[in-house]
Enzyme design. Sequence first.
Site, PDB file in Angstrom:
ATOM      1  N   CYS A   2      31.160  -3.370  23.409  1.00 50.45           N
ATOM      2  CA  CYS A   2      30.147  -4.420  23.481  1.00 50.45           C
ATOM      3  C   CYS A   2      28.776  -3.914  23.043  1.00 50.45           C
ATOM      4  CB  CYS A   2      30.024  -4.948  24.903  1.00 50.45           C
ATOM      5  SG  CYS A   2      31.567  -5.519  25.582  1.00 50.45           S
ATOM      6  N   ARG A  27      30.505  -1.057  16.364  1.00 50.32           N
ATOM      7  CA  ARG A  27      31.007  -0.610  17.661  1.00 50.32           C
ATOM      8  C   ARG A  27      32.369  -1.252  17.983  1.00 50.32           C
ATOM      9  NH1 ARG A  27      26.325   1.122  20.880  1.00 50.32           N
ATOM     10  NH2 ARG A  27      27.314   0.474  22.801  1.00 50.32           N
ATOM     11  N   TRP A  74      33.782  -6.855  23.266  1.00 49.39           N
ATOM     12  CA  TRP A  74      35.102  -6.238  23.092  1.00 49.39           C
ATOM     13  C   TRP A  74      35.849  -6.522  24.383  1.00 49.39           C
ATOM     14  CZ3 TRP A  74      38.010  -2.196  25.303  1.00 49.39           C
ATOM     15  CH2 TRP A  74      39.059  -1.699  24.498  1.00 49.39           C
ATOM     16  N   ASN A  98      27.354  -4.981  28.979  1.00 53.37           N
ATOM     17  CA  ASN A  98      28.261  -3.974  28.419  1.00 53.37           C
ATOM     18  C   ASN A  98      28.704  -3.099  29.583  1.00 53.37           C
ATOM     19  OD1 ASN A  98      29.510  -1.881  27.073  1.00 53.37           O
ATOM     20  ND2 ASN A  98      27.626  -1.045  26.181  1.00 53.37           N
ATOM     21  N   GLY A  99      30.022  -2.918  29.758  1.00 58.67           N
ATOM     22  CA  GLY A  99      30.513  -2.098  30.867  1.00 58.67           C
ATOM     23  C   GLY A  99      31.546  -2.875  31.662  1.00 58.67           C
ATOM     24  N   GLU A 474      46.185  14.352  14.232  1.00 58.86           N
ATOM     25  CA  GLU A 474      45.057  13.560  13.745  1.00 58.86           C
ATOM     26  C   GLU A 474      45.490  12.667  12.572  1.00 58.86           C
ATOM     27  OE1 GLU A 474      42.302  12.536  14.447  1.00 58.86           O
ATOM     28  OE2 GLU A 474      41.047  12.292  12.675  1.00 58.86           O
ATOM     29  N   LYS A 478      45.100   8.640  12.705  1.00 58.78           N
ATOM     30  CA  LYS A 478      44.332   7.908  11.685  1.00 58.78           C
ATOM     31  C   LYS A 478      45.214   6.836  11.035  1.00 58.78           C
ATOM     32  CE  LYS A 478      40.308   9.167  11.664  1.00 58.78           C
ATOM     33  NZ  LYS A 478      40.444   9.746  12.896  1.00 58.78           N
ATOM     34  N   GLU A 481      46.038   3.903  13.473  1.00 56.16           N
ATOM     35  CA  GLU A 481      44.927   3.034  13.859  1.00 56.16           C
ATOM     36  C   GLU A 481      44.447   2.183  12.684  1.00 56.16           C
ATOM     37  OE1 GLU A 481      41.312   4.892  15.275  1.00 56.16           O
ATOM     38  OE2 GLU A 481      41.577   6.582  13.940  1.00 56.16           O
ATOM     39  N   HIS A 497      63.906  19.639  18.377  1.00 56.25           N
ATOM     40  CA  HIS A 497      64.134  19.412  19.811  1.00 56.25           C
ATOM     41  C   HIS A 497      64.143  17.922  20.164  1.00 56.25           C
ATOM     42  CE1 HIS A 497      63.990  23.672  20.551  1.00 56.25           C
ATOM     43  NE2 HIS A 497      62.895  23.736  19.834  1.00 56.25           N
ATOM     44  N   LYS A 597      34.180   1.443  18.439  1.00 56.35           N
ATOM     45  CA  LYS A 597      33.618   2.721  18.001  1.00 56.35           C
ATOM     46  C   LYS A 597      33.103   3.516  19.187  1.00 56.35           C
ATOM     47  CE  LYS A 597      32.166   5.680  14.934  1.00 56.35           C
ATOM     48  NZ  LYS A 597      33.239   6.529  14.390  1.00 56.35           N
TER      49      LYS A 597
HETATM   50  C1  F6R Z   1      39.788   7.818  16.103  1.00 56.58           C
HETATM   51  C2  F6R Z   1      38.537   7.771  16.837  1.00 56.58           C
HETATM   52  C3  F6R Z   1      38.608   7.858  18.319  1.00 56.58           C
HETATM   53  C4  F6R Z   1      37.405   8.647  18.871  1.00 56.58           C
HETATM   54  C5  F6R Z   1      37.426   8.614  20.411  1.00 56.58           C
HETATM   55  C6  F6R Z   1      36.302   9.448  21.006  1.00 56.58           C
HETATM   56  O1  F6R Z   1      39.569   7.755  14.718  1.00 56.58           O
HETATM   57  O2  F6R Z   1      37.480   7.652  16.270  1.00 56.58           O
HETATM   58  O3  F6R Z   1      39.810   8.398  18.738  1.00 56.58           O
HETATM   59  O4  F6R Z   1      37.487   9.954  18.404  1.00 56.58           O
HETATM   60  O5  F6R Z   1      37.310   7.297  20.852  1.00 56.58           O
HETATM   61  O6  F6R Z   1      35.055   8.951  20.634  1.00 56.58           O
HETATM   62  P1  F6R Z   1      33.760   9.847  20.771  1.00 56.58           P
HETATM   63  O7  F6R Z   1      33.914  10.990  19.808  1.00 56.58           O
HETATM   64  O8  F6R Z   1      32.625   8.942  20.411  1.00 56.58           O
HETATM   65  O9  F6R Z   1      33.695  10.341  22.186  1.00 56.58           O
END
Ligand code: F6R
Length: 602
Positions: A2, A27, A74, A98-99, A474, A478, A481, A497, A597
């Site tokens: 949010c 965000r 969000w 927000n929260g 990773e 990526k 998502e 395994h 974000k």
């Molecule tokens: C994946 C991604 C998330 C963030 C995670 C932590 O591409 O961006 O997995 O890495 O939400 O976010 P931060 O780094 O802001 O604590």
Amino acid sequence: MCGIIGILGKNEVAPQLVEALRRLEYRGYDSAGIATVDGTTLDRRRAVGKLVNLSDVLVHDPLRGKIGIGHTRWATHGAATTLNAHPHRAGRVAVVHNGIIENFRELREELAADGYAPESQTDTEVVALLAARAMDRGASPRDAAFSTIDRLEGAFALAFLFDGEGDMMIGARKGSPLAVGHGEGEMFLGSDAIALAPFTNRITYLEEGDRVILTREGAEITDASGRRANRSLARIDVGATQIDKGGFRHFMAKEIAEQPAVLADALARYVPGGKLDMPLDFSGVERLTLVACGTAHYACHVAKYWFEQIARLPVEIDIASEFRYRDPVLTDRQWAIFVSQSGETADTLAALRHAAEKVGKTVAVVNVPTSSIAREVDVALPILAGVEVGVASTKAFSCQLLVLLMMALKAAHDRGIMNDAALQAHLDDLRALPGLMNQAMTTADPIRGLADDLAEAQDILFLGRGPIYPLALEGALKLKELSYIHAEGYASGELKHGPIALIDAHVPVIVLAPRDALFDKTVSNMQEVMARHGRVLLISDETGLREAGQDCWRTIRMPEVPSILAPLLYAVPAQLLAYHTAVAKGTDVDQPRNLAKSVTVE
Ligand code: F6R
């Protein structure tokens, strides 16, 4: 997650509110809304989906007024519907939040008993209802807002707007970030400096527990104990809050391409004149605990290999949401390191607060230097990636890796494991990093050529070994998502395994394997996949491809790199694979569904 904006302006605020919300889009959100007071009349507009839907509503049903609040939501409590969108209104009060209000159920029951029934499923609406009830009982807007805030448990940034009040809004911060912007005869509230940048470069970050009464004349801030608080005024670098795509189709593409440049910036900061300069002395430290979420957690995972192999320093890594609930053994002879791009991730912040009094030192590896995590740790090391807008973290990941690698080198030197000459040799290797990252960018063309095939897959596996194993994790994160294709990362030796049962001719298996000491082992695991008709995409350097590339489905050539730098370099094809597959599938690359974000709820 949010985003909040509040404006006490000189002009019509509706267009400004929408413009500020656009800057908060990065965000992540699924509905949006604004409320204004026109003269004395409070009114609001809300819409589900992208901001363009809110703009459409406003074209047909405009909102006038020179004071207003806005919100991108969000969804947490209740689906993404217009009724659940903010601002929430009850009686003379409108609220954006927000929260999470953790005690909203009991408050809702209490309010319902008094005849204040909610119309939404949200936790936020109780805030508006509580304030409305207080005003109905005769409280002033200020007292109504403050007594409401006193009742709230959980995390919140809040902005209140009142019917009949054309020159006053109230903000509060506990657990979620909120900043005050100072203009000329205008005042602003915002979730971050990026939202406020078009209006002002003078910003006051509210502290935990702060409340603020804003008028066009200024801000009156009180702290958690109710005393007047003097919070400092920061001048932000508006250039650092630029959020344009710079000619790229997506922010993510731009941010991937920026990596050589931002890594060079971080090197200039931490290795000025070729000497390592980092404000930490690891000599007496016995153990490290590294805590983070998502991609940042995978950076910690790589760092575990570096700290243990290079500095012989034992490391535990934790997912932040698990950390405090597993009640880890913490002593003052260890340090806890928190890695976060945003510096606002609720789980990571909560983990920091859990560890703060128990460990010898808390350190943040963080991108946003004004964030809560940066401000609450003993030592904050900025990663200098610049604003990252794409929801999927790319350049922040590689900058996190670089800072963690430099920390591991410092630790090795401080602990007497590495002499001056060896340290210098590693630092010399680091100088080549931006150039090598540039070379790794040339994998974009062959990867684009593969994307249509990958986009058709139902499942994709990533394999890696040693410090490249977290890169497999990773790469899979990526890909899933962004493209919504199911993907998993495995340590290559682990495949037999269990996961090998998944292999058939339809499952692409992406093997990340620089020609290092573990290469032959990885190749054996790759052969096991090919023997079961798996389609292997091998990503390796020229030597690796010459030795093992023959029977692979496809190969991608990477530059030859010193082993220590390989995790940074192999991040690039992992990112590009996800990016181009998502583009081929036509998904929303910069704002994938359901993601945020800055994840400011637990
Ligand atoms: C994946 C991604 C998330 C963030 C995670 C932590 O591409 O961006 O997995 O890495 O939400 O976010 P931060 O780094 O802001 O604590």
